[in-house]
Motif scaffolding. Structure first.
Motif, PDB file in Angstrom:
ATOM      1  N   PRO A  29     -10.433  -6.247  10.200  1.00  0.00           N
ATOM      2  CA  PRO A  29      -9.716  -5.412  11.165  1.00  0.00           C
ATOM      3  C   PRO A  29      -8.204  -5.563  11.016  1.00  0.00           C
ATOM      4  O   PRO A  29      -7.716  -6.649  10.698  1.00  0.00           O
ATOM      5  CB  PRO A  29     -10.186  -5.970  12.515  1.00  0.00           C
ATOM      6  CG  PRO A  29     -10.537  -7.392  12.226  1.00  0.00           C
ATOM      7  CD  PRO A  29     -11.065  -7.412  10.813  1.00  0.00           C
ATOM      8  N   ASN A  30      -7.502  -4.484  11.235  1.00  0.00           N
ATOM      9  CA  ASN A  30      -6.052  -4.560  11.378  1.00  0.00           C
ATOM     10  C   ASN A  30      -5.773  -5.329  12.671  1.00  0.00           C
ATOM     11  O   ASN A  30      -6.160  -4.886  13.757  1.00  0.00           O
ATOM     12  CB  ASN A  30      -5.488  -3.132  11.456  1.00  0.00           C
ATOM     13  CG  ASN A  30      -3.986  -3.094  11.576  1.00  0.00           C
ATOM     14  OD1 ASN A  30      -3.375  -4.034  12.071  1.00  0.00           O
ATOM     15  ND2 ASN A  30      -3.405  -2.009  11.119  1.00  0.00           N
ATOM     16  N   ASP A  64      -1.889  -4.176  15.086  1.00  0.00           N
ATOM     17  CA  ASP A  64      -1.565  -2.936  15.778  1.00  0.00           C
ATOM     18  C   ASP A  64      -0.934  -3.250  17.136  1.00  0.00           C
ATOM     19  O   ASP A  64      -1.346  -4.188  17.828  1.00  0.00           O
ATOM     20  CB  ASP A  64      -2.835  -2.106  15.979  1.00  0.00           C
ATOM     21  CG  ASP A  64      -2.552  -0.774  16.627  1.00  0.00           C
ATOM     22  OD1 ASP A  64      -2.152   0.152  15.903  1.00  0.00           O
ATOM     23  OD2 ASP A  64      -2.711  -0.664  17.863  1.00  0.00           O
ATOM     24  N   GLU A  82      -1.095  -1.682  19.971  1.00  0.00           N
ATOM     25  CA  GLU A  82      -1.955  -1.478  21.142  1.00  0.00           C
ATOM     26  C   GLU A  82      -3.105  -2.487  21.195  1.00  0.00           C
ATOM     27  O   GLU A  82      -3.585  -2.835  22.267  1.00  0.00           O
ATOM     28  CB  GLU A  82      -2.554  -0.058  21.116  1.00  0.00           C
ATOM     29  CG  GLU A  82      -1.532   1.071  21.151  1.00  0.00           C
ATOM     30  CD  GLU A  82      -1.102   1.472  22.557  1.00  0.00           C
ATOM     31  OE1 GLU A  82      -1.543   0.836  23.543  1.00  0.00           O
ATOM     32  OE2 GLU A  82      -0.313   2.428  22.659  1.00  0.00           O
ATOM     33  N   THR A  83      -3.601  -2.914  20.026  1.00  0.00           N
ATOM     34  CA  THR A  83      -4.840  -3.694  20.012  1.00  0.00           C
ATOM     35  C   THR A  83      -4.679  -5.106  19.461  1.00  0.00           C
ATOM     36  O   THR A  83      -5.625  -5.903  19.545  1.00  0.00           O
ATOM     37  CB  THR A  83      -5.925  -2.980  19.172  1.00  0.00           C
ATOM     38  OG1 THR A  83      -5.527  -2.976  17.794  1.00  0.00           O
ATOM     39  CG2 THR A  83      -6.135  -1.549  19.637  1.00  0.00           C
ATOM     40  N   PHE A  88      -6.002  -8.241  21.305  1.00  0.00           N
ATOM     41  CA  PHE A  88      -7.455  -8.445  21.330  1.00  0.00           C
ATOM     42  C   PHE A  88      -7.857  -9.392  20.210  1.00  0.00           C
ATOM     43  O   PHE A  88      -8.655 -10.321  20.409  1.00  0.00           O
ATOM     44  CB  PHE A  88      -8.162  -7.087  21.178  1.00  0.00           C
ATOM     45  CG  PHE A  88      -9.662  -7.161  21.077  1.00  0.00           C
ATOM     46  CD1 PHE A  88     -10.448  -7.263  22.218  1.00  0.00           C
ATOM     47  CD2 PHE A  88     -10.294  -7.104  19.836  1.00  0.00           C
ATOM     48  CE1 PHE A  88     -11.843  -7.312  22.128  1.00  0.00           C
ATOM     49  CE2 PHE A  88     -11.680  -7.154  19.737  1.00  0.00           C
ATOM     50  CZ  PHE A  88     -12.456  -7.265  20.885  1.00  0.00           C
ATOM     51  N   PHE A  89      -7.285  -9.189  19.024  1.00  0.00           N
ATOM     52  CA  PHE A  89      -7.654 -10.012  17.874  1.00  0.00           C
ATOM     53  C   PHE A  89      -6.935 -11.355  17.900  1.00  0.00           C
ATOM     54  O   PHE A  89      -7.475 -12.363  17.428  1.00  0.00           O
ATOM     55  CB  PHE A  89      -7.378  -9.241  16.578  1.00  0.00           C
ATOM     56  CG  PHE A  89      -8.298  -8.061  16.424  1.00  0.00           C
ATOM     57  CD1 PHE A  89      -9.609  -8.233  16.010  1.00  0.00           C
ATOM     58  CD2 PHE A  89      -7.869  -6.784  16.741  1.00  0.00           C
ATOM     59  CE1 PHE A  89     -10.475  -7.157  15.899  1.00  0.00           C
ATOM     60  CE2 PHE A  89      -8.719  -5.698  16.633  1.00  0.00           C
ATOM     61  CZ  PHE A  89     -10.030  -5.883  16.216  1.00  0.00           C
ATOM     62  N   GLN A 136     -10.713   1.178  27.592  1.00  0.00           N
ATOM     63  CA  GLN A 136     -11.330   0.764  26.331  1.00  0.00           C
ATOM     64  C   GLN A 136     -11.685   2.009  25.529  1.00  0.00           C
ATOM     65  O   GLN A 136     -12.458   2.831  26.022  1.00  0.00           O
ATOM     66  CB  GLN A 136     -12.582  -0.077  26.581  1.00  0.00           C
ATOM     67  CG  GLN A 136     -13.335  -0.486  25.330  1.00  0.00           C
ATOM     68  CD  GLN A 136     -12.493  -1.261  24.337  1.00  0.00           C
ATOM     69  OE1 GLN A 136     -11.567  -1.974  24.718  1.00  0.00           O
ATOM     70  NE2 GLN A 136     -12.791  -1.098  23.067  1.00  0.00           N
ATOM     71  N   PRO A 137     -11.192   2.172  24.302  1.00  0.00           N
ATOM     72  CA  PRO A 137     -10.173   1.353  23.657  1.00  0.00           C
ATOM     73  C   PRO A 137      -8.909   1.224  24.520  1.00  0.00           C
ATOM     74  O   PRO A 137      -8.619   2.111  25.318  1.00  0.00           O
ATOM     75  CB  PRO A 137      -9.876   2.102  22.359  1.00  0.00           C
ATOM     76  CG  PRO A 137     -11.128   2.877  22.074  1.00  0.00           C
ATOM     77  CD  PRO A 137     -11.653   3.266  23.425  1.00  0.00           C
ATOM     78  N   PRO A 138      -8.201   0.111  24.338  1.00  0.00           N
ATOM     79  CA  PRO A 138      -7.089  -0.190  25.249  1.00  0.00           C
ATOM     80  C   PRO A 138      -5.909   0.751  25.082  1.00  0.00           C
ATOM     81  O   PRO A 138      -5.538   1.107  23.971  1.00  0.00           O
ATOM     82  CB  PRO A 138      -6.703  -1.612  24.835  1.00  0.00           C
ATOM     83  CG  PRO A 138      -7.112  -1.724  23.403  1.00  0.00           C
ATOM     84  CD  PRO A 138      -8.362  -0.897  23.279  1.00  0.00           C
ATOM     85  N   THR A 139      -5.366   1.152  26.215  1.00  0.00           N
ATOM     86  CA  THR A 139      -4.119   1.924  26.212  1.00  0.00           C
ATOM     87  C   THR A 139      -3.174   1.305  27.232  1.00  0.00           C
ATOM     88  O   THR A 139      -3.622   0.798  28.261  1.00  0.00           O
ATOM     89  CB  THR A 139      -4.368   3.401  26.597  1.00  0.00           C
ATOM     90  OG1 THR A 139      -5.101   3.454  27.829  1.00  0.00           O
ATOM     91  CG2 THR A 139      -5.175   4.114  25.522  1.00  0.00           C
ATOM     92  N   TRP A 193      -3.548  -7.502  29.625  1.00  0.00           N
ATOM     93  CA  TRP A 193      -4.754  -8.089  29.047  1.00  0.00           C
ATOM     94  C   TRP A 193      -5.324  -9.119  30.005  1.00  0.00           C
ATOM     95  O   TRP A 193      -4.573  -9.906  30.598  1.00  0.00           O
ATOM     96  CB  TRP A 193      -4.432  -8.741  27.698  1.00  0.00           C
ATOM     97  CG  TRP A 193      -4.057  -7.739  26.661  1.00  0.00           C
ATOM     98  CD1 TRP A 193      -2.798  -7.377  26.293  1.00  0.00           C
ATOM     99  CD2 TRP A 193      -4.956  -6.951  25.878  1.00  0.00           C
ATOM    100  NE1 TRP A 193      -2.849  -6.398  25.327  1.00  0.00           N
ATOM    101  CE2 TRP A 193      -4.160  -6.121  25.045  1.00  0.00           C
ATOM    102  CE3 TRP A 193      -6.347  -6.848  25.794  1.00  0.00           C
ATOM    103  CZ2 TRP A 193      -4.719  -5.214  24.140  1.00  0.00           C
ATOM    104  CZ3 TRP A 193      -6.901  -5.954  24.890  1.00  0.00           C
ATOM    105  CH2 TRP A 193      -6.093  -5.150  24.083  1.00  0.00           C
TER     106      TRP A 193
END
Lengths: 403, 136
Positions: free
Chosen positions: B7-8, B11, B13-14, B17-18, B39-42, B55
């Motif tokens: 996964p990238n 990013d 926005e996301t 999460f990672f 979700q997906p997060p904005t 978050w």
């Protein structure tokens, strides 16, 4: 939903028309580039209309197409190009292309617009194999795609996504494999009465359907559309001008797109987070479409329902009001969608059995039906629905046989 | 296991999460004003129209919403059969996340699931889901 007043007297109603249709052979390996395919389809559509390359001043395309409007114009030798536009992803595009063409013609930006889709969907870019995705090391997602939440898990295709939706429809409404099979069989029956269809000459029984191998449970091989090579194009102009052209005009009575009530960022995979995974943007599109068209589902002589998978037909029949929510399985099982039923669908075989031209073959088929030119003609057809989508958003058109 | 598909994680926005997953934490984007999650997060909350989102850490429990057992091989890193699961967080019906189970396990809609973290390499981990109490 609140609808703006203008919807009640839709300004575009029957003001523009499809006057030419063209398609290449539909094959598993065209042996040609997509630009050549697009050019052939466009030239055939122009010839069908009795128009020439010099008449073309607008070209609209699917956002996924490799061929750009200006490259197609260059290949055609269409030196009068003055309007071009892209619309939407994949299956959403064709119906919205009708809207773009309508807008261009009615606003005076163009007089003769070509809408096209060209793809080597079998021999080059197989969407069923995850599209152009390579097999080497790869960083996926980001930049608004949100693919990083999905691809690393092995969720890579539309088929897997629709399988997840199908399971929900089965859990909530008791939809069965045989009901999915009824969709595939209806399309196959029509293809067997359409000589150019890829699956022509290949009858399919329910036993054949049920015996096809599982791809992504609960979806089998014959729940999936074809992957194929080919192109389709149509020519749109004003209805007034259409009366002087070669073929009986088929008017664009209304066009409407729609977003799901619980829309999520990203493309198709985020449907898994919608509170109701089997609710489509097609519902909002349909509510607008019927108001704009001044007719309803029961008025349709025929319908071309976007059939990337059998379940997508069931969900759209519900969304566009042919049956109630959750009743799609029983509806298709009743025979209503067959040639002799109350709403014959995908009368050339559709994506299931004619060819997969990303919705454009549905537009061409609708026009054929309303001209009375279809191989499997529905007698007296006057109105045809065409739907697009079904993820992430919906799109739709009503075509009418000109008075 | 080693995957070529990563996964990238950078990013805007996301990425968080990672970043949290790499630390063994599961996070989701929630709106402090209306309580809905995105979700997906904005950053912007489509439920109430505000920007007061952040978050929040999840406990890592959820319920199985739907699943598919993939039997047609698409990518060499994901040998079939495997089963994709969609899990709804116990905290909110607004968030469902993906997971992958080996093989074709017998599953039931609504069954409890728990998160675990699959290390893809030294820097990247993927939140995964398994039936509650089942060892990796």
């Amino acid at each position: 939903m609140s609808l703006i007043d203008d919807d009640m007297t839709f300004a575009g109603r029957d003001k523009t028309a499809v006057v030419g249709i063209g398609q290449t052979d539909f094959t598993r390996n065209s042996g040609r580039g997509v630009l050549s395919l697009a050019t052939e389809a466009a030239l055939k559509a122009l010839a069908d209309a009795g128009l020439s390359v010099e008449d073309v001043d607008g070209i609209v395309r699917c956002g996924d197409d490799v061929v750009t409007p200006y490259t197609l114009a260059a290949s055609l030798g269409a030196k009068n190009l003055t309007y071009w536009a892209d619309t939407g992803p994949g299956g959403v595009a064709p119906c919205m292309m009708m809207g773009l063409a309508m807008g261009a013609v009615l606003s005076g930006q163009a007089k003769t617009v070509i809408a096209f889709r060209s793809l080597n969907g079998r021999s080059e870019t197989r969407l069923g194999a995850g599209g152009q995705r390579g097999v080497g090391a790869e960083i996926v997602g980001g930049r608004g795609s949100y693919d990083e939440y999905f691809l690393p898990y092995g969720l890579m295709t539309a088929g897997q996504t629709f399988a997840l939706m199908t399971r929900r429809h089965m859990l909530e409404y008791g939809t069965t494999a045989e009901q999915l099979g009824a969709v595939a069989m209806a399309c196959r029956e029509n293809a067997n009465r359409t000589p150019h269809a890829i699956m022509h000459g290949k009858p399919m029984s329910m036993d054949d359907y049920l015996a096809s191998r599982m791809i992504s449970t609960p979806l089998r091989l014959f729940d999936f559309c074809l992957e194929s090579d080919g192109a389709c194009a149509v020519v749109i102009t004003s209805t007034e001008r259409a009366k002087d052209l070669r073929k009986p005009p088929v008017t664009i009575r209304a066009v409407a797109g729609g977003a799901p009530l619980d829309a999520r960022a990203g493309m198709m995979f985020p449907v898994v987070s919608r509170h109701d995974m089997t609710e489509l943007g097609g519902r909002a599109a349909g509510e607008r479409l019927w108001k704009r068209a001044g007719v309803g589902p029961s008025d349709m002589s025929v319908a071309q329902i976007y059939d990337c998978f059998t379940i997508s037909v069931i969900l759209q029949l519900e969304a566009y009001g042919f049956c109630g929510k959750g009743e799609g399985g029983a509806f298709v099982e009743s025979g209503a969608i067959r040639a002799t039923g109350s709403i014959p669908i995908n009368t050339g075989g559709g994506h299931m059995s004619e060819a997969y031209v990303h919705g454009m073959n549905h537009i061409v088929q609708a026009v054929r039906q309303l001209r009375g030119e279809a191989d499997m003609q529905i007698p007296g057809a006057e109105l045809s629905l065409v739907t697009g989508g079904p993820l992430p958003i919906g799109s739709s058109v009503v075509f009418r046989k000109a008075a | 296991m080693s995957y070529s598909i990563q996964p990238n994680t950078e990013d805007r926005e996301t990425g968080p999460f990672f970043a949290a997953a790499a630390e063994g934490r599961l996070v989701f984007r929630v709106c402090n004003d209306c309580g809905h999650a995105t979700q997906p997060p904005t950053e912007h909350c489509p439920w109430c129209g505000g920007w007061n989102t952040e978050w929040r850490q999840a406990q890592g429990r959820g319920r199985l919403h739907t699943w598919t057992t993939v039997t047609h091989q698409i990518h060499p890193d994901y040998p079939t059969p495997f089963t994709l699961v969609v899990v709804e967080l116990d905290e909110t019906p607004d968030v469902r996340l993906m997971g992958r189970l080996d093989g074709a396990p017998v599953l039931t809609a609504g069954q409890p699931m728990e998160v675990w973290f699959e290390k893809l390499n030294d820097d990247v981990a993927l939140p995964q889901w398994r039936p509650l109490g089942r060892p990796v």
